[in-house]
Design a protein around this motif. Structure first.
Motif, PDB file in Angstrom:
ATOM      1  N   LEU A 273      37.263  36.701  41.479  1.00 41.33           N
ATOM      2  CA  LEU A 273      36.760  36.218  42.762  1.00 41.33           C
ATOM      3  C   LEU A 273      37.252  34.810  43.087  1.00 41.33           C
ATOM      4  O   LEU A 273      37.020  34.305  44.186  1.00 41.33           O
ATOM      5  N   LEU A 274      37.972  34.189  42.148  1.00 38.07           N
ATOM      6  CA  LEU A 274      38.612  32.913  42.437  1.00 38.07           C
ATOM      7  C   LEU A 274      39.953  33.086  43.143  1.00 38.07           C
ATOM      8  O   LEU A 274      40.522  32.118  43.644  1.00 38.07           O
ATOM      9  N   ARG A 275      40.462  34.320  43.180  1.00 40.96           N
ATOM     10  CA  ARG A 275      41.734  34.585  43.879  1.00 40.96           C
ATOM     11  C   ARG A 275      41.448  34.701  45.371  1.00 40.96           C
ATOM     12  O   ARG A 275      40.663  35.551  45.817  1.00 40.96           O
ATOM     13  N   ARG A 276      42.097  33.869  46.135  1.00 43.59           N
ATOM     14  CA  ARG A 276      41.854  33.797  47.578  1.00 43.59           C
ATOM     15  C   ARG A 276      42.204  35.115  48.264  1.00 43.59           C
ATOM     16  O   ARG A 276      43.188  35.761  47.931  1.00 43.59           O
ATOM     17  N   ASP A 277      41.365  35.501  49.234  1.00 40.33           N
ATOM     18  CA  ASP A 277      41.583  36.688  50.079  1.00 40.33           C
ATOM     19  C   ASP A 277      41.679  37.981  49.264  1.00 40.33           C
ATOM     20  O   ASP A 277      42.430  38.899  49.607  1.00 40.33           O
ATOM     21  N   LEU A 278      40.898  38.067  48.198  1.00 36.89           N
ATOM     22  CA  LEU A 278      40.953  39.240  47.339  1.00 36.89           C
ATOM     23  C   LEU A 278      40.606  40.520  48.097  1.00 36.89           C
ATOM     24  O   LEU A 278      41.104  41.600  47.769  1.00 36.89           O
ATOM     25  N   ASP A 279      39.768  40.412  49.115  1.00 37.00           N
ATOM     26  CA  ASP A 279      39.404  41.599  49.891  1.00 37.00           C
ATOM     27  C   ASP A 279      40.632  42.245  50.540  1.00 37.00           C
ATOM     28  O   ASP A 279      40.694  43.466  50.703  1.00 37.00           O
ATOM     29  N   GLN A 280      41.633  41.426  50.892  1.00 36.00           N
ATOM     30  CA  GLN A 280      42.843  41.983  51.479  1.00 36.00           C
ATOM     31  C   GLN A 280      43.588  42.857  50.470  1.00 36.00           C
ATOM     32  O   GLN A 280      44.150  43.902  50.820  1.00 36.00           O
ATOM     33  N   LEU A 281      43.596  42.437  49.215  1.00 37.26           N
ATOM     34  CA  LEU A 281      44.235  43.240  48.175  1.00 37.26           C
ATOM     35  C   LEU A 281      43.475  44.547  47.959  1.00 37.26           C
ATOM     36  O   LEU A 281      44.088  45.619  47.852  1.00 37.26           O
ATOM     37  N   ILE A 282      42.147  44.464  47.914  1.00 40.89           N
ATOM     38  CA  ILE A 282      41.329  45.667  47.740  1.00 40.89           C
ATOM     39  C   ILE A 282      41.610  46.664  48.856  1.00 40.89           C
ATOM     40  O   ILE A 282      41.769  47.870  48.625  1.00 40.89           O
ATOM     41  N   ARG A 283      41.682  46.177  50.072  1.00 39.86           N
ATOM     42  CA  ARG A 283      41.915  47.061  51.218  1.00 39.86           C
ATOM     43  C   ARG A 283      43.265  47.772  51.100  1.00 39.86           C
ATOM     44  O   ARG A 283      43.375  48.978  51.376  1.00 39.86           O
ATOM     45  N   GLN A 284      44.278  47.046  50.689  1.00 37.09           N
ATOM     46  CA  GLN A 284      45.607  47.651  50.572  1.00 37.09           C
ATOM     47  C   GLN A 284      45.672  48.666  49.433  1.00 37.09           C
ATOM     48  O   GLN A 284      46.262  49.746  49.588  1.00 37.09           O
ATOM     49  N   ILE A 285      45.060  48.361  48.304  1.00 30.87           N
ATOM     50  CA  ILE A 285      45.046  49.305  47.178  1.00 30.87           C
ATOM     51  C   ILE A 285      44.261  50.551  47.552  1.00 30.87           C
ATOM     52  O   ILE A 285      44.624  51.677  47.191  1.00 30.87           O
ATOM     53  N   ASN A 286      43.191  50.361  48.304  1.00 29.36           N
ATOM     54  CA  ASN A 286      42.344  51.477  48.722  1.00 29.36           C
ATOM     55  C   ASN A 286      43.105  52.474  49.592  1.00 29.36           C
ATOM     56  O   ASN A 286      42.712  53.637  49.684  1.00 29.36           O
ATOM     57  N   ASN A 287      44.195  52.027  50.207  1.00 27.40           N
ATOM     58  CA  ASN A 287      44.982  52.899  51.081  1.00 27.40           C
ATOM     59  C   ASN A 287      46.149  53.581  50.366  1.00 27.40           C
ATOM     60  O   ASN A 287      46.907  54.321  51.000  1.00 27.40           O
ATOM     61  N   ILE A 288      46.295  53.349  49.066  1.00 29.19           N
ATOM     62  CA  ILE A 288      47.406  53.953  48.325  1.00 29.19           C
ATOM     63  C   ILE A 288      47.078  55.399  47.989  1.00 29.19           C
ATOM     64  O   ILE A 288      46.027  55.699  47.412  1.00 29.19           O
ATOM     65  N   GLU A 289      47.960  56.297  48.333  1.00 30.54           N
ATOM     66  CA  GLU A 289      47.763  57.710  48.044  1.00 30.54           C
ATOM     67  C   GLU A 289      47.693  57.939  46.532  1.00 30.54           C
ATOM     68  O   GLU A 289      48.551  57.455  45.781  1.00 30.54           O
ATOM     69  N   GLY A 290      46.674  58.652  46.092  1.00 28.82           N
ATOM     70  CA  GLY A 290      46.510  58.955  44.680  1.00 28.82           C
ATOM     71  C   GLY A 290      45.493  58.091  43.976  1.00 28.82           C
ATOM     72  O   GLY A 290      44.960  58.484  42.932  1.00 28.82           O
ATOM     73  N   ILE A 291      45.200  56.905  44.510  1.00 28.96           N
ATOM     74  CA  ILE A 291      44.188  56.037  43.898  1.00 28.96           C
ATOM     75  C   ILE A 291      42.808  56.507  44.348  1.00 28.96           C
ATOM     76  O   ILE A 291      42.487  56.482  45.533  1.00 28.96           O
ATOM     77  N   GLU A 292      42.015  56.930  43.388  1.00 26.59           N
ATOM     78  CA  GLU A 292      40.711  57.514  43.681  1.00 26.59           C
ATOM     79  C   GLU A 292      39.552  56.555  43.437  1.00 26.59           C
ATOM     80  O   GLU A 292      38.436  56.803  43.900  1.00 26.59           O
ATOM     81  N   ASP A 293      39.802  55.458  42.714  1.00 24.02           N
ATOM     82  CA  ASP A 293      38.695  54.586  42.334  1.00 24.02           C
ATOM     83  C   ASP A 293      39.215  53.171  42.114  1.00 24.02           C
ATOM     84  O   ASP A 293      40.255  52.978  41.479  1.00 24.02           O
ATOM     85  N   ILE A 294      38.508  52.199  42.669  1.00 21.57           N
ATOM     86  CA  ILE A 294      38.819  50.783  42.442  1.00 21.57           C
ATOM     87  C   ILE A 294      37.569  50.105  41.903  1.00 21.57           C
ATOM     88  O   ILE A 294      36.486  50.210  42.493  1.00 21.57           O
TER      89      ILE A 294
END
Length: 340
Positions: free
Chosen positions: A78-99
């Protein structure tokens, strides 16, 4: 198109753990002791961290090789700035079922809602004592356990599934097992007790400091009526139990006394972009950051990552003895670079 790959021991790849920073706002003795990670400690500069674009690219490629679950770690992620942006992009990757995300919990009220809105649904919160004074002595930052408990309550309120991770050390916090179970027994939170592991170089680990699963179970059975819960999936690291007559479950992670190397499906990316096949890997990880920055072809990166998994034969916990610990203690990657 997903390609199923196996390592030398026949283990598939299913999980990718990504450390997004080596920084942390705690100084827990078993991870980042303050004597070593002092106020003048030099952390990685920004250009040595994987960018979000690089993390998304390598995750997308790993999804094509069989990865279905991603966990974001640190340091303290949570010290990494704008981490929510990374979560959003990973969440859109085909095949990734869980973050999932592992955190010390201190900044959940500040960032939790943004992360939830970006698609994060599961977090693990590290909390090694429920007694305020003991917890302050463990984190070396004067943070009370009650502060983290408030953050956990907030996380549950906004809809996050929460697991609490507790690293148990003999003579330090083994007296917290029963009080913590009592506290979380009637809450919608799963608590997991982890045998103290010899991760990194600086935590002063030896066998005498380990409280084994059997020892923990004996303590717990003297205080509660419990029953085992069957494993839910291949490679599950915790052995779960439930309180009889109650919904709450808890887990015991037997990383020392009963290793789970034979079903380990995890690849790990350190905060400086090195790839490791094991939490206890030596400090010669493959430099994925260099590969990504020199190689524009995803197909060639995929081939390289597949080859690395094919030659993986890590089984350190299976082989752990006093001698192997002594021989490897000064060679392993530190926890703040590789996560838990």
């Amino acid at each position: 198109m997903t390609t199923q790959i196996l390592d030398k021991l026949g283990r598939p790849i299913r999980d990718l753990r990504i450390s997004v920073t080596d920084r942390c706002n705690f100084r827990c003795d078993y991870c980042m002791p303050k004597e070593i990670f002092g106020d003048d400690y030099v952390f990685l500069p920004k250009n040595e961290l994987l960018t979000f674009e690089e993390i998304v690219r390598v995750t997308r490629i790993y999804a094509q090789l069989g990865v279905k679950k991603v966990r974001i770690t640190g340091g303290e992620p949570l010290l990494r700035r704008d981490l929510d942006q990374l979560i959003r992009q990973i969440n859109n990757i085909e095949g990734i079922e869980d973050i999932g995300l592992t955190t010390n919990g201190l900044l959940l009220k500040k960032h939790g809602q943004k992360l939830y809105d970006a698609g994060l649904r599961r977090i693990n919160v590290s909390l090694d004592a429920i007694d305020d004074h003991l917890f302050q002595s463990i984190n070396n930052r004067n943070i009370k356990a009650s502060t983290i408990l408030e953050q956990i309550d907030y996380a549950v309120e906004i809809g996050l599934e929460v697991k609490v991770n507790v690293v148990i050390q003999k003579g330090i916090n083994d007296d917290q097992i029963v009080p913590m179970l009592s506290y979380f027994r009637n809450q919608d939170v799963t608590i997991r007790f982890i045998e103290f592991m010899d991760v990194g170089n600086d935590n002063g680990w030896d066998f005498s400091k380990v409280v084994t699963k059997d020892e923990m179970l004996t303590m717990i059975q003297q205080a509660f009526d419990i029953e085992p819960v069957p494993p839910r999936y291949y490679g599950e690291v915790a052995k779960y139990y439930r309180h009889v007559g109650a919904k709450a479950q808890f887990g015991l992670i037997t990383s020392v006394s009963e290793s789970f190397c034979s079903t380990c499906t995890r690849a790990r990316l350190s905060s400086d972009g090195k790839l490791y096949g094991c939490l206890f890997s030596t400090a010669e990880g493959f430099d994925v950051r260099v590969l990504l920055r020199r190689e524009p072809s995803d197909a060639k990166v995929k081939d390289e990552l597949a080859k690395l998994w094919h030659i993986r034969d890590d089984r350190y916990s299976d082989e752990r003895t006093e001698q192997t610990v002594k021989n490897r203690r000064k060679k392993k990657i530190n926890m703040n670079y590789i996560g838990g």
